[in-house]
Design a protein around this motif. Structure first.
Motif, PDB file in Angstrom:
ATOM      1  N   ASN A   1      13.521   3.451   2.631  1.00 33.06           N
ATOM      2  CA  ASN A   1      13.350   4.590   1.736  1.00 33.06           C
ATOM      3  C   ASN A   1      12.369   5.568   2.387  1.00 33.06           C
ATOM      4  O   ASN A   1      11.223   5.212   2.653  1.00 33.06           O
ATOM      5  N   TRP A   2      12.784   6.795   2.635  1.00 31.58           N
ATOM      6  CA  TRP A   2      11.957   7.729   3.405  1.00 31.58           C
ATOM      7  C   TRP A   2      10.624   8.035   2.710  1.00 31.58           C
ATOM      8  O   TRP A   2       9.607   8.271   3.382  1.00 31.58           O
TER       9      TRP A   2
ATOM     10  N   GLN B   1      -7.062   0.847  21.943  1.00 29.88           N
ATOM     11  CA  GLN B   1      -5.731   0.542  22.459  1.00 29.88           C
ATOM     12  C   GLN B   1      -5.104  -0.625  21.702  1.00 29.88           C
ATOM     13  O   GLN B   1      -3.929  -0.574  21.308  1.00 29.88           O
ATOM     14  N   CYS B   2      -5.903  -1.675  21.501  1.00 30.81           N
ATOM     15  CA  CYS B   2      -5.404  -2.840  20.769  1.00 30.81           C
ATOM     16  C   CYS B   2      -5.083  -2.472  19.325  1.00 30.81           C
ATOM     17  O   CYS B   2      -4.051  -2.882  18.778  1.00 30.81           O
ATOM     18  N   SER B   3      -5.952  -1.679  18.698  1.00 34.93           N
ATOM     19  CA  SER B   3      -5.732  -1.264  17.313  1.00 34.93           C
ATOM     20  C   SER B   3      -4.470  -0.420  17.187  1.00 34.93           C
ATOM     21  O   SER B   3      -3.679  -0.594  16.245  1.00 34.93           O
ATOM     22  N   LEU B   4      -4.270   0.490  18.124  1.00 33.92           N
ATOM     23  CA  LEU B   4      -3.082   1.347  18.093  1.00 33.92           C
ATOM     24  C   LEU B   4      -1.814   0.521  18.290  1.00 33.92           C
ATOM     25  O   LEU B   4      -0.808   0.735  17.592  1.00 33.92           O
ATOM     26  N   LEU B   5      -1.849  -0.419  19.232  1.00 34.97           N
ATOM     27  CA  LEU B   5      -0.673  -1.254  19.484  1.00 34.97           C
ATOM     28  C   LEU B   5      -0.289  -2.049  18.238  1.00 34.97           C
ATOM     29  O   LEU B   5       0.887  -2.074  17.846  1.00 34.97           O
ATOM     30  N   ILE B   6      -1.265  -2.674  17.608  1.00 34.94           N
ATOM     31  CA  ILE B   6      -0.977  -3.473  16.420  1.00 34.94           C
ATOM     32  C   ILE B   6      -0.485  -2.593  15.279  1.00 34.94           C
ATOM     33  O   ILE B   6       0.446  -2.954  14.548  1.00 34.94           O
ATOM     34  N   ALA B   7      -1.084  -1.409  15.105  1.00 39.66           N
ATOM     35  CA  ALA B   7      -0.663  -0.505  14.039  1.00 39.66           C
ATOM     36  C   ALA B   7       0.782  -0.062  14.229  1.00 39.66           C
ATOM     37  O   ALA B   7       1.568  -0.030  13.263  1.00 39.66           O
ATOM     38  N   VAL B   8       1.149   0.273  15.458  1.00 35.50           N
ATOM     39  CA  VAL B   8       2.522   0.735  15.732  1.00 35.50           C
ATOM     40  C   VAL B   8       3.531  -0.397  15.524  1.00 35.50           C
ATOM     41  O   VAL B   8       4.554  -0.218  14.854  1.00 35.50           O
ATOM     42  N   VAL B   9       3.236  -1.563  16.095  1.00 36.90           N
ATOM     43  CA  VAL B   9       4.147  -2.706  15.949  1.00 36.90           C
ATOM     44  C   VAL B   9       4.270  -3.105  14.473  1.00 36.90           C
ATOM     45  O   VAL B   9       5.379  -3.363  13.977  1.00 36.90           O
ATOM     46  N   SER B  10       3.149  -3.134  13.774  1.00 37.52           N
ATOM     47  CA  SER B  10       3.172  -3.509  12.361  1.00 37.52           C
ATOM     48  C   SER B  10       3.935  -2.493  11.522  1.00 37.52           C
ATOM     49  O   SER B  10       4.633  -2.853  10.563  1.00 37.52           O
ATOM     50  N   PHE B  11       3.784  -1.214  11.860  1.00 43.39           N
ATOM     51  CA  PHE B  11       4.529  -0.175  11.145  1.00 43.39           C
ATOM     52  C   PHE B  11       6.029  -0.376  11.309  1.00 43.39           C
ATOM     53  O   PHE B  11       6.791  -0.294  10.332  1.00 43.39           O
ATOM     54  N   LEU B  12       6.456  -0.670  12.529  1.00 40.40           N
ATOM     55  CA  LEU B  12       7.891  -0.864  12.791  1.00 40.40           C
ATOM     56  C   LEU B  12       8.413  -2.096  12.059  1.00 40.40           C
ATOM     57  O   LEU B  12       9.507  -2.070  11.484  1.00 40.40           O
ATOM     58  N   ILE B  13       7.628  -3.180  12.060  1.00 41.08           N
ATOM     59  CA  ILE B  13       8.042  -4.368  11.318  1.00 41.08           C
ATOM     60  C   ILE B  13       8.045  -4.085   9.818  1.00 41.08           C
ATOM     61  O   ILE B  13       8.928  -4.532   9.076  1.00 41.08           O
ATOM     62  N   GLY B  14       7.059  -3.318   9.359  1.00 38.38           N
ATOM     63  CA  GLY B  14       6.927  -3.022   7.937  1.00 38.38           C
ATOM     64  C   GLY B  14       8.075  -2.226   7.359  1.00 38.38           C
ATOM     65  O   GLY B  14       8.279  -2.229   6.135  1.00 38.38           O
TER      66      GLY B  14
ATOM     67  N   GLY C   1       4.535   6.720   3.015  1.00 37.41           N
ATOM     68  CA  GLY C   1       3.407   5.945   2.515  1.00 37.41           C
ATOM     69  C   GLY C   1       2.975   4.864   3.497  1.00 37.41           C
ATOM     70  O   GLY C   1       1.771   4.618   3.681  1.00 37.41           O
ATOM     71  N   LEU C   2       3.943   4.209   4.145  1.00 37.99           N
ATOM     72  CA  LEU C   2       3.629   3.177   5.134  1.00 37.99           C
ATOM     73  C   LEU C   2       2.910   3.773   6.329  1.00 37.99           C
ATOM     74  O   LEU C   2       1.956   3.185   6.870  1.00 37.99           O
ATOM     75  N   PHE C   3       3.348   4.954   6.750  1.00 36.05           N
ATOM     76  CA  PHE C   3       2.684   5.636   7.873  1.00 36.05           C
ATOM     77  C   PHE C   3       1.246   5.992   7.517  1.00 36.05           C
ATOM     78  O   PHE C   3       0.322   5.797   8.325  1.00 36.05           O
ATOM     79  N   VAL C   4       1.038   6.504   6.310  1.00 37.98           N
ATOM     80  CA  VAL C   4      -0.324   6.840   5.861  1.00 37.98           C
ATOM     81  C   VAL C   4      -1.197   5.588   5.836  1.00 37.98           C
ATOM     82  O   VAL C   4      -2.366   5.623   6.237  1.00 37.98           O
ATOM     83  N   ALA C   5      -0.634   4.478   5.383  1.00 38.08           N
ATOM     84  CA  ALA C   5      -1.400   3.230   5.299  1.00 38.08           C
ATOM     85  C   ALA C   5      -1.871   2.785   6.674  1.00 38.08           C
ATOM     86  O   ALA C   5      -3.061   2.483   6.875  1.00 38.08           O
TER      87      ALA C   5
ATOM     88  N   VAL D   1       0.843  -1.203   0.000  1.00 38.12           N
ATOM     89  CA  VAL D   1       0.000   0.000   0.000  1.00 38.12           C
ATOM     90  C   VAL D   1       0.876   1.250   0.000  1.00 38.12           C
ATOM     91  O   VAL D   1       0.538   2.263  -0.629  1.00 38.12           O
ATOM     92  N   ALA D   2       2.014   1.183   0.694  1.00 34.46           N
ATOM     93  CA  ALA D   2       2.949   2.316   0.689  1.00 34.46           C
ATOM     94  C   ALA D   2       3.465   2.591  -0.717  1.00 34.46           C
ATOM     95  O   ALA D   2       3.625   3.753  -1.120  1.00 34.46           O
TER      96      ALA D   2
END
Length: 488
Positions: free
Chosen positions: A106-107, A296-309, A112-116, A23-24
């Motif tokens: 790539n910045w 809270q659960c949604s935010l946690l998963i989004a942050v962790v997934s963003f870092l892994i992504g 794009g990943l953050f927006v996703a 998506v990014a």
């Protein structure tokens, strides 16, 4: 089934982390679509002489810049479209190998990943209802349809393995998404109608996309002067970022409009698919920990997934994406899918499943479905899995083998996902009340007393009808049990 559920929740989480990276890339192409001319339409000097413009030339002649024989087999001599080179060299900035690491993100793709993930979080933070009728089909990476099939490939186990896993992706089968959404339906909801509509539309969509993809590749092969489509472009997750931009660049009037609309559509579909996958993970966690708030659960998963992504948007990111897709999604999905088939078909019972459907929908299940659920599908899937492992070859990307540490990561991911099955089966047996091990095992493989409709009156009616239907042939021998399970 608990082990299957936990394994599928882990699998869909891994899938969502790299799906967001695609998506990014949609975001990157969406922004680039406003440029005039489109940045992938023509070759650049630094891309070398083997580049062919994606944009049409005024003289309508072959627009290949080089002078090599188009039939050359050497990868370094392969004629490459400007759309592919733009994707590889400008968007991905891809490395030739990852033995020395995968590099830094790539910045532009980081944005794009953050927006996703921000979009996913804002939509699911209030629960499944806020996501609306989000699209949940995943058929963006590859399709297996063509007018000119190579029949020799029908004996290749990799083709059947790829076909099965593509069906899993396309329909979200064995990922938990469908079960998660279905859990919010009313008890008597017509799932038969929904399944028929979804599978029909999915097949039509795959056919249309396949004809479009191969039509584009066929035209590019004609321009190059080859009959081998496989020599035109490399496959994989990036196929959609090569073939479709190549086709859009050939529009002579305002290709930017079509490009903006196309990649906006892909972005919306990608977000919709990721909503389904992330909602599945959130639901699995909150079912186990109900005090964990939705946002809270949604935010946690989004942050962790963003870092892994971030791993997937590095110069070596496509290597890791292919690795995780193979070991963390496809392989786990097939094994757990087979386990789910045997559990439903022979432990819970095909006959009981059909009786449940009849109780819910008021319609009998035909013999075709009984044979598929009880015999044909489990058997075919098992044969494909055994055949695939018997002929297994190490995973490669761009004809490059992975370093040993990458294979170690891949097999660790697969092992973790599959091992959830025996681990939770052992836990269920230990927790089951009983005086002997045999009693515990038999009890763990039976539905619980509270199993059935949530409504107490419906549950009472259900228990009476199920007991009445299943009691007559109990205790009449092994073959009688098998006959009852398949034929009712």
């Amino acid at each position: 089934m608990c082990g299957v559920g936990v394994g599928q929740a882990f699998q869909v989480f891994m899938l969502s982390t790299y799906y967001a990276s695609l998506v990014a890339i949609f975001c990157r192409y969406f922004v680039d679509s406003f440029h005039d001319p489109l940045p992938w339409a023509t070759c650049r000097a630094e891309w070398g002489e083997n580049c062919i413009d994606s944009a049409p030339q005024s003289n309508n002649d072959n627009n290949w810049n080089g002078g090599l024989n188009s039939g050359a087999l050497n990868e370094s001599d392969r004629i490459i479209s400007s759309s592919e080179l733009y994707y590889v060299k400008e968007v991905l900035r891809e490395k030739e190998q990852i033995a020395d690491g995968i590099g830094l993100p790539n910045w532009e793709l980081v944005i794009g990943l953050f927006v996703a993930w921000l979009s996913v979080f804002l939509i699911i933070r209030r629960g499944v209802k806020s996501s609306g009728k989000a699209s949940y089909f995943l058929a963006l990476s590859s399709w297996a349809f063509s007018w000119c099939p190579n029949w020799a490939k029908i004996y290749d186990p990799k083709v059947w393995y790829a076909a099965v896993t593509q069906c899993f992706y396309s329909l979200s089968v064995c990922f938990g998404n469908i079960i998660m959404y279905a859990s919010f339906n009313k008890f008597g909801h017509n799932v038969h109608r929904d399944a028929t509509i979804v599978t029909a539309l999915d097949t039509a969509t795959s056919l249309l996309a396949g004809f479009t993809i191969f039509g584009i590749l066929g035209h590019l092969a004609h321009e190059i002067g080859t009959d081998d489509i496989g020599a035109v472009v490399k496959g994989g997750a990036g196929l959609a970022f090569i073939s479709y931009p190549d086709a859009i660049a050939k529009f002579k009037k305002l290709p930017q409009i079509f490009s903006v609309l196309f990649f906006l559509m892909l972005f919306v579909l990608g977000i919709g698919s990721n909503i389904a996958m992330t909602s599945c993970t959130v639901t699995a966690i909150r079912d186990r920990f109900p005090n964990f708030k939705q946002w809270q659960c949604s935010l946690l998963i989004a942050v962790v997934s963003f870092l892994i992504g971030l791993m997937y948007i590095t110069p070596g990111g496509q290597y890791m994406l292919t690795l995780v897709d193979f070991f963390g999604a496809s392989m786990i999905a097939l094994v757990l899918g087979i386990a789910e088939l045997y559990t439903i078909g022979w432990i819970y019972g095909t006959d009981r499943l059909c009786k449940d459907i009849e109780f819910m929908l008021g319609r009998k299940v035909g013999l075709y479905w009984r044979l598929c659920w009880g015999i044909f599908t489990p058997l075919i899937m098992t044969i494909i899995l055994i055949y695939f492992y018997a002929t297994y070859e190490p995973l490669t990307y761009n004809n490059q083998t992975y370093p040993a540490w990458a294979y170690g990561i891949g097999w660790s991911i697969t092992t973790f996902g599959i091992m959830q099955l025996p681990i939770w089966m052992f836990v269920a047996i230990i927790r089951e009340p009983g005086n002997t091990l045999g009693e515990k095992i038999r009890g763990a493989f039976r539905p619980k007393k509270l199993w059935g409709p949530r409504d107490p009156l419906l549950r009472e009616q259900y228990n009476k009808e199920i007991e009445h239907e299943l009691l007559p042939k109990r205790g009449k021998g092994f073959w009688s049990s098998i006959k009852q399970n398949i034929f009712g």
